[in-house]
Motif scaffolding. Structure first.
Motif, PDB file in Angstrom:
ATOM      1  N   THR A 128      -2.930  13.107   8.897  1.00  0.00           N
ATOM      2  CA  THR A 128      -3.130  13.527   7.515  1.00  0.00           C
ATOM      3  C   THR A 128      -4.364  12.803   7.005  1.00  0.00           C
ATOM      4  OG1 THR A 128      -1.688  11.774   6.727  1.00  0.00           O
ATOM      5  CG2 THR A 128      -0.688  13.947   7.024  1.00  0.00           C
ATOM      6  N   MET A 129      -4.932  13.299   5.929  1.00  0.00           N
ATOM      7  CA  MET A 129      -6.096  12.670   5.322  1.00  0.00           C
ATOM      8  C   MET A 129      -5.647  11.937   4.077  1.00  0.00           C
ATOM      9  SD  MET A 129      -8.751  13.288   7.153  1.00  0.00           S
ATOM     10  CE  MET A 129     -10.100  12.912   6.052  1.00  0.00           C
ATOM     11  N   PRO A 130      -6.073  10.684   3.881  1.00  0.00           N
ATOM     12  CA  PRO A 130      -5.715   9.955   2.667  1.00  0.00           C
ATOM     13  C   PRO A 130      -6.455  10.498   1.454  1.00  0.00           C
ATOM     14  CG  PRO A 130      -7.260   8.691   3.972  1.00  0.00           C
ATOM     15  CD  PRO A 130      -6.896   9.917   4.787  1.00  0.00           C
ATOM     16  N   ALA A 131      -5.951  10.174   0.290  1.00  0.00           N
ATOM     17  CA  ALA A 131      -6.622  10.580  -0.933  1.00  0.00           C
ATOM     18  C   ALA A 131      -8.003   9.951  -0.999  1.00  0.00           C
ATOM     19  CB  ALA A 131      -5.789  10.153  -2.136  1.00  0.00           C
ATOM     20  N   ALA A 132      -8.952  10.673  -1.569  1.00  0.00           N
ATOM     21  CA  ALA A 132     -10.322  10.181  -1.647  1.00  0.00           C
ATOM     22  C   ALA A 132     -10.747  10.050  -3.087  1.00  0.00           C
ATOM     23  CB  ALA A 132     -11.253  11.147  -0.927  1.00  0.00           C
TER      24      ALA A 132
ATOM     25  N   TYR B 232       0.835  -1.204   0.000  1.00  0.00           N
ATOM     26  CA  TYR B 232       0.000   0.000   0.000  1.00  0.00           C
ATOM     27  C   TYR B 232       0.872   1.257   0.000  1.00  0.00           C
ATOM     28  CZ  TYR B 232      -3.114   3.693   1.505  1.00  0.00           C
ATOM     29  OH  TYR B 232      -3.805   4.871   1.582  1.00  0.00           O
ATOM     30  N   ASP B 233       1.882   1.292   0.861  1.00  0.00           N
ATOM     31  CA  ASP B 233       2.732   2.476   0.947  1.00  0.00           C
ATOM     32  C   ASP B 233       3.509   2.690  -0.348  1.00  0.00           C
ATOM     33  OD1 ASP B 233       3.657   4.706   2.550  1.00  0.00           O
ATOM     34  OD2 ASP B 233       5.605   3.700   2.487  1.00  0.00           O
ATOM     35  N   ARG B 234       3.923   1.599  -0.985  1.00  0.00           N
ATOM     36  CA  ARG B 234       4.682   1.702  -2.230  1.00  0.00           C
ATOM     37  C   ARG B 234       3.785   2.174  -3.379  1.00  0.00           C
ATOM     38  NH1 ARG B 234       5.907  -3.289  -2.564  1.00  0.00           N
ATOM     39  NH2 ARG B 234       4.311  -3.909  -4.036  1.00  0.00           N
ATOM     40  N   ALA B 235       2.523   1.732  -3.411  1.00  0.00           N
ATOM     41  CA  ALA B 235       1.675   1.953  -4.573  1.00  0.00           C
ATOM     42  C   ALA B 235       0.701   3.118  -4.436  1.00  0.00           C
ATOM     43  CB  ALA B 235       0.871   0.677  -4.854  1.00  0.00           C
ATOM     44  N   ARG B 236       0.423   3.561  -3.217  1.00  0.00           N
ATOM     45  CA  ARG B 236      -0.611   4.592  -3.030  1.00  0.00           C
ATOM     46  C   ARG B 236      -0.187   5.913  -3.647  1.00  0.00           C
ATOM     47  NH1 ARG B 236       0.739   8.464   0.584  1.00  0.00           N
ATOM     48  NH2 ARG B 236       2.376   7.983   2.055  1.00  0.00           N
ATOM     49  N   PRO B 237      -1.179   6.718  -4.023  1.00  0.00           N
ATOM     50  CA  PRO B 237      -0.837   8.048  -4.534  1.00  0.00           C
ATOM     51  C   PRO B 237      -0.161   8.865  -3.433  1.00  0.00           C
ATOM     52  CG  PRO B 237      -3.165   7.554  -4.870  1.00  0.00           C
ATOM     53  CD  PRO B 237      -2.594   6.475  -4.015  1.00  0.00           C
ATOM     54  N   ARG B 238       0.859   9.604  -3.787  1.00  0.00           N
ATOM     55  CA  ARG B 238       1.548  10.467  -2.826  1.00  0.00           C
ATOM     56  C   ARG B 238       0.655  11.653  -2.482  1.00  0.00           C
ATOM     57  NH1 ARG B 238       5.045   6.707  -1.401  1.00  0.00           N
ATOM     58  NH2 ARG B 238       2.940   6.074  -1.424  1.00  0.00           N
TER      59      ARG B 238
ATOM     60  N   LEU C 275      -2.065  -1.807 -11.188  1.00  0.00           N
ATOM     61  CA  LEU C 275      -2.505  -3.075 -10.602  1.00  0.00           C
ATOM     62  C   LEU C 275      -1.969  -3.239  -9.185  1.00  0.00           C
ATOM     63  CD1 LEU C 275      -2.216  -5.479 -13.667  1.00  0.00           C
ATOM     64  CD2 LEU C 275      -4.230  -4.249 -12.812  1.00  0.00           C
ATOM     65  N   ASP C 276      -0.755  -2.779  -8.942  1.00  0.00           N
ATOM     66  CA  ASP C 276      -0.183  -2.845  -7.601  1.00  0.00           C
ATOM     67  C   ASP C 276      -0.992  -1.971  -6.640  1.00  0.00           C
ATOM     68  OD1 ASP C 276       1.772  -4.082  -6.054  1.00  0.00           O
ATOM     69  OD2 ASP C 276       3.137  -2.377  -6.208  1.00  0.00           O
ATOM     70  N   GLN C 277      -1.342  -0.767  -7.087  1.00  0.00           N
ATOM     71  CA  GLN C 277      -2.140   0.128  -6.251  1.00  0.00           C
ATOM     72  C   GLN C 277      -3.545  -0.425  -6.066  1.00  0.00           C
ATOM     73  OE1 GLN C 277      -4.966   2.173  -6.934  1.00  0.00           O
ATOM     74  NE2 GLN C 277      -4.860   3.114  -4.941  1.00  0.00           N
ATOM     75  N   LEU C 278      -4.134  -0.905  -7.136  1.00  0.00           N
ATOM     76  CA  LEU C 278      -5.507  -1.411  -7.087  1.00  0.00           C
ATOM     77  C   LEU C 278      -5.650  -2.547  -6.075  1.00  0.00           C
ATOM     78  CD1 LEU C 278      -8.278  -1.047  -8.414  1.00  0.00           C
ATOM     79  CD2 LEU C 278      -7.600  -2.764 -10.097  1.00  0.00           C
TER      80      LEU C 278
ATOM     81  N   HIS D 244      -7.016  12.244  -8.755  1.00  0.00           N
ATOM     82  CA  HIS D 244      -6.933  12.086  -7.299  1.00  0.00           C
ATOM     83  C   HIS D 244      -7.329  13.403  -6.647  1.00  0.00           C
ATOM     84  CE1 HIS D 244      -4.913   8.193  -7.286  1.00  0.00           C
ATOM     85  NE2 HIS D 244      -4.099   8.647  -8.224  1.00  0.00           N
ATOM     86  N   THR D 245      -7.999  13.308  -5.525  1.00  0.00           N
ATOM     87  CA  THR D 245      -8.339  14.485  -4.739  1.00  0.00           C
ATOM     88  C   THR D 245      -7.933  14.220  -3.305  1.00  0.00           C
ATOM     89  OG1 THR D 245     -10.195  15.053  -6.159  1.00  0.00           O
ATOM     90  CG2 THR D 245     -10.199  16.001  -3.949  1.00  0.00           C
TER      91      THR D 245
END
Length: 154
Positions: A55-59, A32-38, A104-107, A143-144
């Motif tokens: 912090t708030m994660p991307a939504a 998750y940490d590797r693939a998530r949007p920064r 695919l890694d993020q998904l 991404h938001t």
């Protein structure tokens, strides 16, 4: 002749009710940490308390209304608690282009998919991968990031 019950109109998003999905983000934290949007640079640079762990994660766009409601409630709570300046709500919109493997890694780390049995997850990823291949091997995703901040009153 049987009659079907009337369908209820969809209610407003209530992400706080999706506990199992929320808890599933910890199933593969390294991936998750590797693939998530920064987080957007503008958010990181504007943080009023850089040492704060919150912090708030991307939504996703479909959940923004629910997150906005939660942020408004958080801002109201900050205001009621006292000891802080005026709460501010920030929004950062951006896009990111992913390679097939990157998406695919993020998904695979997204809440609903982490709850699938391994075989079904592999099939979903294979099918999504085929679609990305037909799009030229990349996918651009909006991404938001939403944030609420307040500075400590002195």
């Amino acid at each position: 002749m049987p009659t079907l019950p009337r369908q209820q109109p969809p209610s407003a998003p209530e992400p706080h009710l999706h506990r199992q999905v929320a808890e599933s983000f910890g199933t593969d934290p390294e991936r998750y940490d590797r693939a998530r949007p920064r987080y957007p640079d503008a958010l990181v640079e504007r943080r009023a308390l850089p040492d704060s762990p919150f912090t708030m994660p991307a939504a996703s766009a479909s959940m923004l209304d629910g997150y906005q409601l939660m942020l408004t409630k958080a801002a109201d709570g900050i205001r009621l608690a006292g000891g802080f300046g005026q709460a501010e709500q920030w929004r950062f919109d951006r896009t990111r282009t992913y390679t097939r493997s990157g998406w695919l890694d993020q998904l695979a780390t997204s809440g609903a998919l982490t709850r699938l049995p391994a075989g079904l997850l592999a099939q979903v990823l294979a099918d999504v991968g085929k679609v990305i291949d037909t799009m030229g091997g990349t996918v651009t995703v909006p991404h938001t990031t939403l944030a609420v901040t307040a500075t400590r009153a002195v």
